[in-house]
Write a protein that holds these residues in place. Structure first.
Motif, mmCIF file in Angstrom:
data_model
loop_
_atom_site.group_PDB
_atom_site.id
_atom_site.type_symbol
_atom_site.label_atom_id
_atom_site.label_comp_id
_atom_site.label_asym_id
_atom_site.label_seq_id
_atom_site.Cartn_x
_atom_site.Cartn_y
_atom_site.Cartn_z
ATOM 1 N N UNK A 215 -41.932 -27.536 49.401
ATOM 2 C CA UNK A 215 -42.092 -26.262 50.115
ATOM 3 C C UNK A 215 -40.848 -25.967 50.951
ATOM 4 N N UNK A 216 -40.640 -24.707 51.288
ATOM 5 C CA UNK A 216 -39.393 -24.288 51.912
ATOM 6 C C UNK A 216 -39.611 -23.687 53.296
ATOM 7 N N UNK A 217 -38.599 -23.868 54.119
ATOM 8 C CA UNK A 217 -38.564 -23.266 55.439
ATOM 9 C C UNK A 217 -37.818 -21.937 55.325
ATOM 10 N N UNK A 218 -38.452 -20.822 55.643
ATOM 11 C CA UNK A 218 -37.811 -19.502 55.497
ATOM 12 C C UNK A 218 -36.472 -19.391 56.217
ATOM 13 N N UNK A 219 -36.294 -20.177 57.276
ATOM 14 C CA UNK A 219 -35.047 -20.102 58.045
ATOM 15 C C UNK A 219 -33.919 -20.925 57.427
ATOM 16 N N UNK A 220 -34.221 -21.683 56.386
ATOM 17 C CA UNK A 220 -33.211 -22.562 55.804
ATOM 18 C C UNK A 220 -32.807 -22.173 54.385
ATOM 19 N N UNK B 54 -42.140 -16.029 50.050
ATOM 20 C CA UNK B 54 -43.596 -15.989 50.157
ATOM 21 C C UNK B 54 -44.252 -16.480 48.866
ATOM 22 N N UNK B 55 -43.780 -16.011 47.723
ATOM 23 C CA UNK B 55 -44.390 -16.392 46.444
ATOM 24 C C UNK B 55 -44.185 -17.870 46.119
ATOM 25 N N UNK C 145 -46.504 -19.910 48.375
ATOM 26 C CA UNK C 145 -47.891 -19.686 47.958
ATOM 27 C C UNK C 145 -48.181 -20.414 46.650
ATOM 28 N N UNK C 146 -47.216 -20.379 45.729
ATOM 29 C CA UNK C 146 -47.406 -21.050 44.437
ATOM 30 C C UNK C 146 -47.583 -22.557 44.632
ATOM 31 N N UNK C 147 -46.766 -23.132 45.495
ATOM 32 C CA UNK C 147 -46.861 -24.571 45.771
ATOM 33 C C UNK C 147 -48.169 -24.913 46.484
ATOM 34 N N UNK C 148 -48.591 -24.040 47.410
ATOM 35 C CA UNK C 148 -49.843 -24.273 48.127
ATOM 36 C C UNK C 148 -51.029 -24.213 47.167
ATOM 37 N N UNK D 157 -30.808 -2.992 42.508
ATOM 38 C CA UNK D 157 -30.082 -2.128 43.461
ATOM 39 C C UNK D 157 -29.951 -2.837 44.801
ATOM 40 N N UNK D 158 -30.413 -2.215 45.884
ATOM 41 C CA UNK D 158 -30.225 -2.809 47.211
ATOM 42 C C UNK D 158 -31.519 -3.386 47.782
ATOM 43 N N UNK D 159 -32.499 -3.610 46.919
ATOM 44 C CA UNK D 159 -33.781 -4.173 47.360
ATOM 45 C C UNK D 159 -33.667 -5.700 47.401
ATOM 46 N N UNK D 160 -33.667 -6.260 48.600
ATOM 47 C CA UNK D 160 -33.508 -7.701 48.773
ATOM 48 C C UNK D 160 -34.788 -8.426 48.338
ATOM 49 N N UNK D 161 -34.719 -9.275 47.295
ATOM 50 C CA UNK D 161 -35.913 -9.966 46.809
ATOM 51 C C UNK D 161 -36.243 -11.248 47.568
ATOM 52 N N UNK D 162 -35.377 -11.650 48.517
ATOM 53 C CA UNK D 162 -35.556 -12.948 49.170
ATOM 54 C C UNK D 162 -36.874 -13.093 49.919
#
Length: 342
Positions: free
Chosen positions: A155-160, A131-132, A135-138, A121-126
């Motif tokens: 690992x990813x930058x949340x802003x990118x 976070x997951x 965390x998985x990579x860490x 529906x309209x629940x944004x999974x991003x």
């Protein structure tokens, strides 16, 4: 629009179409009257067909115009007004003109048929996926499954990052013009892992499947010529086989296990400094975390892989390689020839 025509001619004809649309009165009332009297979809098709009927041998002079940007915006506005989609077609260098309602209907039918997507529906999974993923990579880094350099690379930058989005390419070369789903995830949270794994695994698959794979029509004809000189008979059959919705239909668990099967087949213990178990874990994470948006709603792909994620291609190819081994064995035993085109 039509295969085999010079690009310059197509551009010139498109320019004529854009100019005609641009010359339509901008008065909202007049525009409404025109749209009410004429079906915009039919008009666009008619205009294109009329321009195609002109003498193709006539010399076409293309003039650069400063108002191209405005013409394009005007065309987009008119297409949007009547819910029309102008889309590049799948596997052909032509454009397809279709109705938005048809795209939506075919999309619903495709999702219902494959049962591959779960609507959120309209629940944004991003946010949760970001976070997951980190965390998985860490956790892998702390357990020394991956190196610090690999961790920093993946690992990813949340802003990118951005959530993937779904769009369709029309298969204009097939009856009924079915749609091919493309999940565009160039900035998806798992795209770095997907590319990293694909760069490690695809060369290994190419090596393993080299004997039963062709990459071009020329290569197939060459192989057929060699084989037919001593094997071809009057009753020889030439068959082609296709898998419907391959990327969507490959089971996620079995697809990842086929990677493990390939690595065992090649008797490898590690690749690029990574243990096989690490590669399988990362592959499973990528396959199970394909999320995307479409028409204002969010979806989770629970079957198959995303067409647009690099790893999906290698998983699908690897799965098919082991799936087809029994077929290859039977054909070879009967003196036949089998190849898969990739």
């Amino acid at each position: 629009v039509s295969p085999g025509r010079p690009v310059e001619q197509f551009i010139a004809e498109l320019d004529v179409l854009l100019q005609k649309l641009h010359d339509t009165p901008r008065n909202p009332r007049k525009l409404r009257n025109i749209l009410n009297q004429n079906n915009t979809y039919d008009n666009l098709v008619s205009t294109i067909e009329t321009s195609q009927s002109q003498d193709i041998n006539s010399r076409i002079i293309i003039k650069k115009k400063k108002n191209y940007g405005r013409l394009i915006k005007r065309l987009k506005y008119k297409l949007h007004l009547k819910n029309i989609v102008l889309q590049k077609s799948d596997k052909n260098k032509v454009f397809h003109l279709g109705k938005l309602d048809d795209y939506r209907k075919k999309s619903e039918e495709y999702m219902e048929k494959t049962k591959a997507y779960k609507c959120l529906c309209t629940i944004d999974p991003l946010p949760d996926l970001i976070r997951r993923t980190n965390k998985y990579l860490l956790d892998l880094r702390l357990a020394k499954w991956i190196t610090q350099k690999q961790y920093e690379k993946l690992c990813i930058n949340p802003n990118e990052v951005e959530l993937a989005h779904l769009y369709y390419l029309p298969k204009a070369h097939k009856p009924g013009t079915p749609l091919r789903p493309i999940i565009s995830g160039l900035k998806h949270p798992t795209i770095k892992i997907s590319k990293f794994l694909d760069e490690l695994l695809r060369p290994l698959f190419d090596k393993m499947a080299a004997k039963t794979t062709v990459n071009s029509g020329f290569e197939l004809v060459k192989q057929l010529q060699q084989w037919s000189s001593i094997n071809i008979r009057q009753e020889t059959l030439f068959c082609t086989i296709d898998v419907t919705d391959l990327y969507t239909m490959v089971p996620q668990t079995e697809g990842v296990l086929s990677l493990k099967k390939m690595l065992d087949h090649l008797k490898l213990k590690q690749i690029g400094g990574l243990k096989i178990e690490t590669i399988i874990r990362l592959s499973r994470f990528v396959m199970q975390n394909n999320y995307f948006s479409y028409e204002g709603q969010y979806y989770h792909q629970i079957r198959g892989g995303a067409m647009g994620s690099p790893l999906t291609l290698t998983v699908a190819n690897c799965y098919m390689f082991f799936y087809e081994q029994q077929v290859i064995k039977q054909i070879n035993n009967s003196g036949g020839l089998y190849f898969r085109y990739i």
